[in-house]
Design an enzyme around this catalytic site. Structure first.
Site, PDB file in Angstrom:
ATOM      1  N   CYS A  65      -0.628   4.140   2.056  1.00  0.00           N
ATOM      2  CA  CYS A  65      -0.502   3.998   3.508  1.00  0.00           C
ATOM      3  C   CYS A  65       0.911   4.301   3.980  1.00  0.00           C
ATOM      4  CB  CYS A  65      -0.879   2.580   3.927  1.00  0.00           C
ATOM      5  SG  CYS A  65      -2.555   2.069   3.481  1.00  0.00           S
ATOM      6  N   ASP A  66       1.906   3.708   3.327  1.00  0.00           N
ATOM      7  CA  ASP A  66       3.259   3.693   3.870  1.00  0.00           C
ATOM      8  C   ASP A  66       4.277   4.521   3.081  1.00  0.00           C
ATOM      9  OD1 ASP A  66       2.147   1.871   5.606  1.00  0.00           O
ATOM     10  OD2 ASP A  66       2.751   0.138   4.423  1.00  0.00           O
ATOM     11  N   CYS A 103       0.846  -1.205   0.000  1.00  0.00           N
ATOM     12  CA  CYS A 103       0.000   0.000   0.000  1.00  0.00           C
ATOM     13  C   CYS A 103       0.878   1.252   0.000  1.00  0.00           C
ATOM     14  CB  CYS A 103      -0.938   0.013   1.206  1.00  0.00           C
ATOM     15  SG  CYS A 103      -2.043   1.437   1.259  1.00  0.00           S
TER      16      CYS A 103
END
Length: 628
Positions: free
Chosen positions: A381-382, A378
């Site tokens: 997300c990261d 992701c």
């Protein structure tokens, strides 16, 4: 951190999150609820990694959400992911540890103890014993006291040797609440304006004036009212539009909260079916889409999470309700069908499966071990964890292109690893990646191993000037690079990198349907629909979106198939004569009451208000009679 290590002794639980992270959104209300349940036994902190990326980097956060548990200035536990059970378990454990270690053995107490038990020990000998205890304390200990587990072990040893141990006291006492404006350095006028205070910080009511009593009462009433409103708001936010079990089976239950599931919910709700949507509040793949959704008709400059939110609100507007759970199985052995989740069972006449797909992984050495240490699926997300660093993206489809473009915003450079000489992605996205100055492409290459190294990031333990390292903690590893192989020449090379983002497609989330419906023999994991409809091999079960579409797999096609599934379910319910049983029951009950209580002909000496309108409109409403 230093305050709670040296003044309160409370554990500190930190949630590192991002607003664009689906799992972060899912666990956020649970984190808040847990903080409320625990109360003053622990300190809960949320850190937005986008706004405080330097702090996140310092604490070694490499995937989201990440929870870190600190006690005495040292990290005790850590985990990544949206696991409620793990969060609760580790919270309870660190609170229990903090309570057990909230003890202090004073030097005077130890001297008095040895004076009574062993007179041969001089004060100098006892001081040496006490110093050994102090030196073994790993927590922040500015007063050089014998405290915590070390003190407990010493007392345990002395009990074993002499039969009993020295007296222990609490190291930290709970903080007393301060009244508003209660400052020790206040001016004389401020002190006069305050009620007389006792030792507890509360007003001595028998010494207070009438005005002070009235002010204190109003203050407390306001505080109670504010707390009540906040609690009601929290409850409303948690339970608003949520499903509650009824006396009759549901007509439609939709499994999945992405474009397919929410589109089906909108259509089913508009048809008056009051659908139940069962899904964690994450929104599927679209929820994690960090770039704008450009290929959905009518949408422009809108991100994936915003699209999911709009769809959800629209479904709610027409009467859909939600159960924020994960489905673990279907029971079709009898009717109605039973949808089983982790915490509930929903009886329903029909089911629409729209669970989407899960990320695929490479299954190469180092990939699993380094998840959370630089390996991710992701980018939204990261990705911002690797600001100004070099990252790799593996894949050649739309997902890989989107991830590369997202990472190029913050990373120093991005290298896309693709096993072919052309991308499978749409032409527009592929062209953007190829032309981007910060993105490089390695064609005809596969990643064979993810390399790691020991993390050089030290968790902040104690003061900023000098951190202590917990030598008992496991050594954390992070991504250092990858081994690459040319598919034609077989040549193997090493490339340095700080993170590897795997974007090689998805597999339908249909494991809970094993043994329930037929699967597509040509595409493993995909549900087999009948003809051009969304009907499956089991009557009353329909599938839509990526669980049955092995060809297109787009948000817009998923939404279209979701609408089709709702229409198919509505027709099937009509064919089977499965209407609104609750409404039918109420109508039958009302008819019986009317028959028993004068719903028929007018009884003798009974007054009929409608006769006042002229006697021509018996049983009609006054408004209609007036118009006539």
């Amino acid at each position: 951190m230093k305050k709670h290590a040296t003044q309160t002794g409370l554990p500190v639980i930190v949630d590192f999150y991002s607003d664009g992270c689906g799992p972060c959104r899912m666990i956020a209300p649970i984190f808040k609820k847990l903080a409320k349940e625990v109360g003053s036994k622990a300190v809960f902190v949320k850190v937005d990694t986008n706004a405080m990326y330097e702090l996140s980097s310092r604490y070694g956060v490499r995937s989201l959400p990440t929870f870190k548990f600190f006690l005495g200035g040292r990290k005790v536990h850590e985990f990544s992911g949206a696991g409620e059970g793990q969060l609760r378990d580790l919270t309870n454990r660190i609170i229990s540890k903090s309570e057990n270690e909230n003890i202090l053995l004073s030097k005077d107490s130890l001297i008095s103890y040895y004076t009574e038990k062993d007179a041969t020990k001089s004060e100098e000998d006892v001081t040496k014993v006490y110093k050994k205890c102090v030196d073994q304390v790993k927590d922040d200990n500015p007063n050089k006291d014998c405290v915590g587990g070390v003190a407990r072990n010493l007392v345990k040893s002395l009990k074993k040797k002499y039969g009993d141990g020295p007296e222990l006291v609490k190291r930290f006492e709970p903080e007393e609440p301060k009244a508003e404006g209660d400052e020790s350095s206040g001016t004389e006028s401020n002190k006069k304006a305050q009620p007389n205070k006792g030792k507890s910080g509360q007003p001595n009511l028998h010494l207070a004036t009438k005005e002070q009593l009235q002010a204190e009462l109003e203050k407390r009433l306001d505080a109670e009212e504010d707390a009540k409103v906040e609690e009601e708001e929290d409850d409303d936010a948690e339970f608003e539009h949520s499903w509650t079990p009824g006396d009759f089976p549901e007509r439609v239950t939709i499994i999945g909260g992405g474009p397919a599931g929410l589109s089906a919910a909108i259509y089913a709700a508009r048809a008056g079916l009051k659908p139940v949507v069962v899904a964690p509040p994450m929104g599927g793949q679209l929820q994690g889409k960090g770039v704008d959704v450009e290929n959905y008709p009518g949408l422009f400059n809108v991100t994936g999470p915003a699209v999911v939110s709009l769809m959800r609100n629209q479904a709610i507007e027409f009467g859909a309700v939600f159960e924020a759970e994960t489905v673990i199985g279907l029971d079709t052995s009898s009717r109605p069908i039973k949808v089983k989740t982790n915490s509930s069972t929903i009886e329903t006449h029909s089911v629409i499966v729209a669970t989407g797909a899960e990320s695929n992984w490479l299954d190469v050495p180092g990939e699993y071990e380094l998840r959370g240490g630089g390996v991710s699926s992701c980018a939204t997300c990261d990705g911002h964890m690797y600001r100004n660093k070099h990252v790799l993206v593996v894949g050649g489809g739309d997902t890989a292109m989107e991830d590369a473009l997202v990472l190029a915003r913050t990373s120093d450079s991005v290298t896309v690893i693709h096993r072919r000489d052309t991308f499978r992605a749409s032409k527009v996205l592929a062209q953007r990646v190829i032309e981007h100055p910060s993105i490089n492409v390695k064609w005809n290459t596969v990643l064979t191993e993810v390399l790691g190294k020991e993390s050089d990031t030290v968790d902040a333990q104690g003061s900023e000037e000098g951190e202590d390292v917990d030598l008992d903690a496991p050594v954390a590893k992070v991504v250092s690079g990858a081994m690459l192989k040319d598919v034609y020449t077989g040549e193997v090379s090493k490339m340095d990198a700080d993170a590897v983002f795997v974007a090689i497609g998805h597999t339908p989330s249909t494991s809970f349907l094993e043994g329930v419906v037929d699967f597509n023999p040509d595409h493993a994991g995909y549900v087999l629909n009948q003809g051009t409809s969304t009907r499956t091999s089991v009557a009353g079960i329909f599938s839509c979106g990526d669980v049955s579409d092995s060809v297109y797999r787009q948000a817009v096609t998923s939404a279209g198939s979701g609408a089709a599934a709702a229409l198919d379910a509505e027709r099937w319910l009509s064919e089977e004569g499965l209407g609104n049983e609750e409404a039918e029951f109420e109508a039958e009950l009302l008819a019986e009451l009317m028959a028993d209580g004068g719903g028929g002909r007018q009884q003798e000496n009974e007054y009929n208000v409608y006769e006042d309108a002229g006697g021509r409109m018996t049983g009609m409403k006054e408004s209609v009679a007036a118009e006539l």
